[in-house]
Design a protein around this motif. Structure first.
Motif: not given
Length: 323
Positions: A291-295, A310-313
Motif C-alpha cells: 500500500f503506497d500513495p505513489w502506486n 514518502r516515495k523513497a521511504a
C-alpha cells in the motif's frame, strides 16, 4: 465557494533527493531493528494491521468537469481492498493513543502510473486527522527516530529543534492529535492530509462513513467493532475530493494547515462498500500487499514535500519486508 484552480505549484528543493534517501535509510534501519526484535517482518509505520477487508469502489456519474480525471474520468465499478491499521512502528494495544490509518487499494485500473510505468492500481492512504502534525519531512524523520525511545526522547528532540517553548508547544500539538476521540473505522472520517493531483487540479481526499446511525464503537478493540458490523451487513463510505483554490487558502506544501470547507467544499466522486464478510479470509493477503500513495495513476500523483519524501521511504520499507 471559490472555483477550483489549476494554478497550484510545488516547491522542490535542490537537495531533496539526497535528504529523502537519508530519511529512507534511517527509517529502514528502524524497521529492520523492530523486525529483528519481533522475529517477523513488518512495515516501518502502521505496522499493526487491525483488519483487512474486501471492498468495491464505484465511481459516480454526473461529476463536475474538474473532478473527471484519472480514476474518476468515467463511471465504473472496481474491486478494492481496505487495510485498517494503527500508525505506530510497533504493535501496541488499541487503547494506546495513536494515529489510525485506512489504506484503500483500488484494483483493475489502467493507465500511466505516477512512478513512470503503467499501473493497474490506485492507492489512497488516509488517517483519522485532516492535517499532519509536522510541516516538513525533515522534522517527521527526526520524530520517527525519537519515538521508539519514548516520550522523553520525543520531548528532547522537539526542544532541541524548536527551543524550550516552541518544543513544548509542538509536543502539545502532537499529543492533541494522538489523543483526539476516535469513534472507530465505521464512524470516523479519514483524510489524505496531504494533496494529490486530479488531472491539472490538486485535491485532498476524504473517506466519509455513511454509518452514522450505527452504534458506538468498542473503545479498545477496533477489529471486533468492524467485524461485528460486517457480520450484520455492508459498510459504506463516500470517497470525496476537496480542491485547491489558491495558495493562501489551500496550500500545497504545508500539510499542517486544514483547507476550509467554506472555500473548498468536498465533492463526492465515488462510493466505497465493504460487503458482509469474514475479514480473516483475506487478512494474510492484505498484510502481504503493498500500500503506497505513489502506486497511483499519473493523474493522481502525490503532491508536496511530505508526499515526495514518502516515495523513497515507502520503497525502502517495501523492500525491507520483501513485499
Amino acid at each position: 465557494m471559490v472555483a477550483p484552480s489549476t494554478e497550484w505549484r510545488e516547491r522542490v528543493a535542490p537537495d531533496e533527493d539526497t535528504r529523502f534517501a537519508r530519511y529512507a535509510k534511517q527509517i529502514g534501519e528502524l524497521q529492520a531493528a523492530e523486525t529483528a526484535k519481533r522475529g517477523t517482518p513488518g512495515r516501518a509505520l502502521h505496522r499493526k494491521q487491525i483488519l483487512g477487508m474486501r471492498a468495491s469502489c464505484e465511481v459516480g456519474g454526473d461529476l463536475p468537469a474538474y473532478a473527471c480525471h484519472g480514476l474518476f474520468a468515467r463511471p465504473g465499478r472496481y474491486d478494492a481492498q481496505l487495510r485498517l491499521s494503527n500508525g505506530a512502528s510497533r504493535h501496541q494495544p488499541d487503547r494506546t493513543p495513536d494515529v489510525r490509518g485506512l489504506a484503500l487499494r483500488v484494483l483493475g485500473v489502467a493507465g500511466d502510473g505516477a512512478l513512470g510505468r503503467p499501473t493497474t492500481e490506485q492507492h489512497f492512504l488516509l488517517i483519522n486527522q485532516a492535517t499532519f502534525g509536522l510541516a516538513s519531512a525533515d522534522e517527521f524523520a527526526g520524530l520517527v527516530q525519537a519515538a521508539p525511545r519514548g516520550n522523553l526522547a520525543v520531548l528532547r528532540y522537539m526542544i532541541g529543534r524548536h527551543g524550550l517553548f516552541g518544543g513544548l508547544g509542538a509536543v502539545r500539538r502532537l499529543a492533541k492529535g494522538l489523543g483526539q476521540p476516535f469513534a472507530g473505522f465505521a464512524r470516523t472520517a479519514m483524510h489524505s492530509a496531504a494533496p494529490i493531483a486530479c488531472g491539472p487540479y490538486a485535491a485532498k481526499v476524504r473517506l466519509l462513513p455513511d454509518n452514522a446511525a450505527a452504534p458506538a464503537a468498542r473503545a479498545v478493540d477496533w477489529a471486533a467493532d468492524v467485524t461485528e458490523r460486517l457480520a450484520a451487513g455492508p459498510l459504506h463510505w463516500d470517497l470525496q475530493l476537496q480542491f485547491f483554490v489558491d495558495a493562501a487558502t489551500t496550500p500545497i506544501e504545508d500539510p499542517t494547515i486544514a483547507w476550509p470547507e467554506a472555500a473548498a467544499p468536498f465533492v463526492t466522486v465515488a462510493r466505497v462498500t465493504a460487503p458482509a464478510q469474514d475479514p480473516t479470509a483475506v487478512a494474510a493477503e492484505i498484510e502481504a500487499a503493498r500500500f503506497d500513495p505513489w502506486n497511483a495513476l499519473a493523474a493522481h500523483r502525490p503532491l508536496g514535500e511530505i508526499m515526495r519524501a514518502r516515495k523513497a521511504a515507502y520503497y525502502t520499507s517495501t523492500q525491507g519486508r520483501g513485499a
